[in-house]
Write a protein that holds these residues in place. Structure first.
Motif, short mmCIF file in Angstrom:
data_model
loop_
_atom_site.label_atom_id
_atom_site.label_comp_id
_atom_site.label_asym_id
_atom_site.label_seq_id
_atom_site.Cartn_x
_atom_site.Cartn_y
_atom_site.Cartn_z
N TYR A 175 37.97 39.71 7.12
CA TYR A 175 36.73 40.46 7.33
C TYR A 175 36.86 41.41 8.52
CZ TYR A 175 36.08 36.58 10.61
OH TYR A 175 36.26 35.65 11.60
N HIS A 217 37.22 33.02 2.89
CA HIS A 217 36.56 33.91 1.92
C HIS A 217 36.06 33.07 0.75
CE1 HIS A 217 36.74 36.39 -1.77
NE2 HIS A 217 36.14 37.27 -0.98
N ALA A 276 31.90 40.60 1.30
CA ALA A 276 32.08 39.29 0.68
C ALA A 276 31.31 38.23 1.44
CB ALA A 276 33.57 38.93 0.68
N TRP A 279 31.55 34.84 3.27
CA TRP A 279 32.55 34.05 3.99
C TRP A 279 31.89 32.75 4.46
CZ3 TRP A 279 37.71 35.02 5.41
CH2 TRP A 279 38.22 36.23 4.92
#
Length: 110
Positions: free
Chosen positions: A95, A52, A64, A66
């Motif tokens: 995720y 992340h 987010a 990654w």
């Protein structure tokens, strides 16, 4: 269970791609100089490492940026957050549709 924890440095290209994906409101100063894989130990010949980088500013669903990488390449990608909860109502920190088991903050060895 311990995470894979394979490390990789965040070079200028990764930081630039992260800023492009996350948008100008993101705080790239939050990025560390390196990250470690957050997945369970895995076969690195068939599966990328994953870490992340930044949550998307203003998003409340866990989207987010990654970093996915292996020995030959690295790429940044926006991924939805995993929406699975443990019995204590703690959300998985990985995720959506990640491989292997879920990662609960209280039980993961980083």
């Amino acid at each position: 269970m311990p995470a894979c924890a394979a490390p990789t440095a965040l070079g200028l290209t990764i930081v630039a791609h992260t800023l492009i994906l996350a948008g100008p409101e993101s705080d790239v100063d939050e990025l560390p100089p390196y990250v470690t894989c957050e997945l369970d130990p895995h076969d690195t010949t068939t599966q990328d490492h994953a870490a992340h980088l930044l949550f998307l500013p203003g998003d409340t669903e866990g989207k987010a940026v990654w970093l996915l990488w292996n020995e030959k390449h690295a790429r940044t990608q926006i991924k939805d957050g995993c929406q699975e909860y443990d019995p204590d109502h703690e959300i998985c920190t990985l995720y959506a549709a990640h491989p292997h088991s879920h990662a609960w903050r209280s039980t993961r060895d980083y």
